[in-house]
Structures are given as structure tokens and as C-alpha cells.
Design an enzyme around this catalytic site. Structure first.
Site, PDB file in Angstrom:
ATOM      1  N   TYR A  79      -2.076  -0.593  10.621  1.00 63.25           N
ATOM      2  CA  TYR A  79      -2.139  -0.928   9.265  1.00 63.25           C
ATOM      3  C   TYR A  79      -0.869  -0.372   8.631  1.00 63.25           C
ATOM      4  CZ  TYR A  79      -3.958  -1.227   4.479  1.00 63.25           C
ATOM      5  OH  TYR A  79      -3.922  -1.659   3.120  1.00 63.25           O
ATOM      6  N   SER A  86       0.875  -1.439   0.182  1.00 61.18           N
ATOM      7  CA  SER A  86       0.012  -0.006   0.011  1.00 61.18           C
ATOM      8  C   SER A  86       1.250   1.169   0.115  1.00 61.18           C
ATOM      9  CB  SER A  86      -0.796  -0.159   1.313  1.00 61.18           C
ATOM     10  OG  SER A  86      -1.388   1.291   1.385  1.00 61.18           O
TER      11      SER A  86
HETATM   12  N1  LIG Z   1      -8.696  -0.969  -1.168  1.00 61.60           N
HETATM   13  C1  LIG Z   1      -7.908  -0.272  -0.862  1.00 61.60           C
HETATM   14  O1  LIG Z   1      -7.947   1.232  -0.754  1.00 61.60           O
HETATM   15  C2  LIG Z   1      -6.504  -0.629  -0.709  1.00 61.60           C
HETATM   16  C3  LIG Z   1      -5.415   0.435  -0.896  1.00 61.60           C
HETATM   17  C4  LIG Z   1      -4.118  -0.138  -0.609  1.00 61.60           C
HETATM   18  C5  LIG Z   1      -3.773  -1.498  -0.478  1.00 61.60           C
HETATM   19  N2  LIG Z   1      -4.756  -2.295  -0.232  1.00 61.60           N
HETATM   20  C6  LIG Z   1      -4.693  -3.828  -0.059  1.00 61.60           C
HETATM   21  O2  LIG Z   1      -4.860  -4.532  -1.033  1.00 61.60           O
HETATM   22  C7  LIG Z   1      -5.471  -5.828  -0.626  1.00 61.60           C
HETATM   23  C8  LIG Z   1      -6.599  -6.239  -0.865  1.00 61.60           C
HETATM   24  O3  LIG Z   1      -7.681  -5.365  -0.531  1.00 61.60           O
HETATM   25  P1  LIG Z   1      -9.265  -5.265  -0.875  1.00 61.60           P
HETATM   26  O4  LIG Z   1      -9.531  -3.787  -0.910  1.00 61.60           O
HETATM   27  O5  LIG Z   1      -9.283  -5.969  -2.211  1.00 61.60           O
HETATM   28  O6  LIG Z   1      -9.948  -6.068   0.237  1.00 61.60           O
HETATM   29  P2  LIG Z   1     -11.417  -6.985   0.383  1.00 61.60           P
HETATM   30  O7  LIG Z   1     -11.737  -6.512   1.798  1.00 61.60           O
HETATM   31  O8  LIG Z   1     -12.425  -6.376  -0.782  1.00 61.60           O
HETATM   32  O9  LIG Z   1     -10.850  -8.317  -0.252  1.00 61.60           O
HETATM   33  C9  LIG Z   1     -10.032  -9.013   0.781  1.00 61.60           C
HETATM   34  C10 LIG Z   1     -10.236 -10.629   0.685  1.00 61.60           C
HETATM   35  O10 LIG Z   1      -9.424 -11.113   1.526  1.00 61.60           O
HETATM   36  C11 LIG Z   1     -10.145 -12.000   2.518  1.00 61.60           C
HETATM   37  N3  LIG Z   1      -9.568 -12.372   3.730  1.00 61.60           N
HETATM   38  C12 LIG Z   1      -9.457 -11.488   4.603  1.00 61.60           C
HETATM   39  N4  LIG Z   1      -8.978 -11.987   5.630  1.00 61.60           N
HETATM   40  C13 LIG Z   1      -8.351 -13.312   5.316  1.00 61.60           C
HETATM   41  C14 LIG Z   1      -7.713 -14.244   5.998  1.00 61.60           C
HETATM   42  N5  LIG Z   1      -7.123 -14.534   7.165  1.00 61.60           N
HETATM   43  N6  LIG Z   1      -7.138 -15.380   5.096  1.00 61.60           N
HETATM   44  C15 LIG Z   1      -7.677 -15.663   3.710  1.00 61.60           C
HETATM   45  N7  LIG Z   1      -8.564 -14.490   3.243  1.00 61.60           N
HETATM   46  C16 LIG Z   1      -8.722 -13.374   3.983  1.00 61.60           C
HETATM   47  C17 LIG Z   1     -11.489 -11.365   2.563  1.00 61.60           C
HETATM   48  O11 LIG Z   1     -12.713 -12.401   2.834  1.00 61.60           O
HETATM   49  C18 LIG Z   1     -11.616 -10.808   1.198  1.00 61.60           C
HETATM   50  O12 LIG Z   1     -12.272 -11.561   0.232  1.00 61.60           O
HETATM   51  C19 LIG Z   1      -5.029  -5.537   0.895  1.00 61.60           C
HETATM   52  O13 LIG Z   1      -3.712  -6.219   1.567  1.00 61.60           O
HETATM   53  C20 LIG Z   1      -5.290  -4.169   1.222  1.00 61.60           C
HETATM   54  O14 LIG Z   1      -4.491  -3.808   2.463  1.00 61.60           O
HETATM   55  C21 LIG Z   1      -6.130  -1.951  -0.314  1.00 61.60           C
END
Ligand SMILES: NC(=O)c1ccc[n+]([C@@H]2O[C@H](COP(=O)([O-])OP(=O)(O)OC[C@H]3O[C@@H](n4cnc5c(N)ncnc54)[C@H](O)[C@@H]3O)[C@@H](O)[C@H]2O)c1
Length: 253
Positions: free
Chosen positions: A155, A142
Site C-alpha cells: 500500500y 495518504s
Molecule cells: N480511510 C483512511 O484511513 C485513509 C487514509 C489515507 C488515505 N486513504 C485513501 O482514501 C481513499 C478513499 O478511502 P476510503 O477510506 O474512503 O475508502 P472506502 O473503502 O470507504 O471507499 C472506497 C470506495 O472505492 C470503491 N472502489 C474500490 N475499488 C474500486 C475500483 N476498482 N473501481 C471503482 N471503485 C472502486 C469502493 O466500492 C468504495 O465505494 C483511498 O485512496 C484510500 O487509500 C484512506
């Protein structure tokens, strides 16, 4: 022949958001994909939908904060598909309790899900890569691994950990034909972001947050998935240890 045809790929957190789109982009390119997720119903439903569309997809339940689940995930994928080419460590959660109020168990959960999961999946994937003679890893970090985002210190700390783990894996395993990179998105329009903002004034708040990016919009799961597929491809064969910002210019200011 597309870049990822017949490659065997694991995407953790593949049932939602960035992971879900990454699974889709890989299968469109002819990869065989295992999507791992804690959400069994959503993961199974998505895998069935993709299989019905003719893609080679396997859903595997895994809590990636647990070593037994990660070990089982990697072993099952190798048994099923015969090898492993790409590991995408995508799972991440956010708990935004201020540090002075955060119970230790919340801190530990963030570390376990966001950082220990990367260590565990990587540890077991590396053993396969070493035996096979190569492989590649893309971690979803991120911008908050590069610069602190306000009010989510725990985080930010986990993403800093993912960044340094990425660089360390890259330099330690480069000689074994193993690359490791990460992507650093700013806010991406996913269920994670909706949950973190909350239901009230969601669209108005998203519009405000989009202004933080010089490009003037939020990221999409496609934006991030495209960067992941590039880093995992042979077109990125001289790129390792890098943190590719996918942030609409957020960290360029
Ligand atoms: N959305 C944002 O703004 C953003 C920005 C920067 C980085 N990120 C990073 O991107 C990645 C994905 O984020 P997203 O927005 O797609 O999230 P999301 O919540 O839409 O999807 C995450 C998925 O991970 C699964 N999950 C959660 N804990 C788990 C575990 N212990 N074991 C297996 N599966 C698990 C959830 O069930 C979900 O399907 C993350 O690492 C997040 O930190 C997101």
C-alpha cells in the site's frame, strides 16, 4: 455564487467514505457531479438520494483499474454534462499481506487499483482538459505516500507512486492551465478503516490509533473533502504539485 457552482466534477469511489463526502460537499456548492464506483447498488442509491434532494448527480459504474471503464467514464461525463472541470482520483484499497507472503497477483491488484487507475483516468481526462484549455486533478494519496506505515508495504508503495505521479502531471501540464495536487490523510474514520482494523475491539483500537495524531482524533471524511474542494478551487490557482497533509499533525513529528 459558490466556488464550485456549475463545475463538472468526477469523484471515483464516490459511494463510500471520503469519496462519498466529497461528492456531497461538491453538490452542496452547486457542482454537477459524476460519482463512479464498483459498488453499483450503493452508488445508484446515493445518486438517487442526492438527485431527490435537487442536486445534479450521475452514477456511473466503473472499475477504475480497467482502461475501457475509465475511457467510458470520462467520455460519458463529457457527453452528459458537456465538459469536465475537476477529476478526483479517490479510489484506493489496502491489502496488508506481509511482503514475504504476498502473492504477485495481490501486489498487481494493489498497483492496478491504486496507481494505474490514477494514470488511466488522468490520461483520458487530460485529453479533455487540453481541448478545453484547462482543468484540475486532485488525487487522494495518504501519509503513507510520504512516510512508511508499518505492515502495509505494498500500500505504501502505491501511495508513493500516486505522489510522484501527482508531481509529474503538475509539472508536465502546468503550461496548459492544468493543475494536479494530492491530499495525504492519516487514518480517517471510514468503512475502509473499519475493514482494515476488523470487527474485534474496533472502537478501542480506533481510540488508540487516534492518539498517533497530535490533534488526538482520527480524521473525518469532511476533513479530507474540505481539503480536496480547496485544492480543486480557484483559491488554489497557484498551487500545483503539492501534497497537502490532512493528518492531525501525524507527519509533523
Ligand atoms: N480511510 C483512511 O484511513 C485513509 C487514509 C489515507 C488515505 N486513504 C485513501 O482514501 C481513499 C478513499 O478511502 P476510503 O477510506 O474512503 O475508502 P472506502 O473503502 O470507504 O471507499 C472506497 C470506495 O472505492 C470503491 N472502489 C474500490 N475499488 C474500486 C475500483 N476498482 N473501481 C471503482 N471503485 C472502486 C469502493 O466500492 C468504495 O465505494 C483511498 O485512496 C484510500 O487509500 C484512506
Amino acid at each position: 455564487m459558490s466556488e464550485h457552482a456549475n463545475k463538472v466534477v468526477i469523484v471515483t469511489g464516490g459511494a463510500s467514505g471520503i469519496g462519498r463526502q466529497t461528492v456531497k460537499e461538491f453538490v452542496i456548492q452547486g457542482a454537477k457531479v459524476a460519482l463512479a464506483d464498483l459498488n453499483r447498488a450503493a452508488g445508484e442509491e446515493y445518486a438517487t438520494e442526492l438527485r431527490d434532494a435537487g442536486h445534479d448527480v450521475l452514477f456511473l459504474y466503473a472499475d477504475v483499474s480497467k482502461e475501457a471503464d475509465c475511457e467510458n467514464l470520462i467520455r460519458t461525463v463529457v457527453e452528459h454534462f458537456g465538459r469536465l472541470d475537476v477529476l478526483v482520483n479517490n479510489v484506493g484499497i489496502e491489502i496488508s499481506t506481509p511482503i514475504h507472503e504476498m502473492p504477485l497477483n495481490e501486489w498487481e491488484k494493489m498497483q492496478a487499483v491504486n496507481v494505474t487507475s490514477v494514470f488511466l483516468n488522468t490520461k483520458h481526462a487530460l485529453r479533455v482538459f487540453l481541448e478545453q484549455g484547462g482543468g484540475t486533478i486532485v488525487n487522494v494519496c495518504s501519509v503513507s505516500g510520504l512516510v512508511a506505515w508499518p505492515n502495509i508495504a505494498a500500500y505504501n508503495a502505491t501511495k508513493g507512486g500516486v505522489l510522484m505521479l501527482t508531481k509529474s502531471i503538475a509539472i508536465d501540464y502546468a503550461k496548459h492551465n492544468i493543475r494536479c495536487n494530492c491530499v495525504c490523510p492519516s487514518i480517517v474514520d471510514t468503512p475502509f478503516t473499519n475493514a482494515s482494523i476488523g470487527a474485534e475491539n474496533l472502537e478501542a483500537i480506533k481510540k488508540e490509533k487516534a492518539k498517533l495524531n497530535p490533534i488526538g482524533r482520527l480524521g473525518t471524511p469532511e476533513d479530507v473533502a474540505n481539503a480536496i474542494l480547496f485544492l480543486a478551487s480557484d483559491k488554489a490557482s497557484f498551487i500545483t504539485g503539492s501534497a497537502l497533509t490532512v493528518d492531525g499533525g501525524y507527519t509533523a513529528i
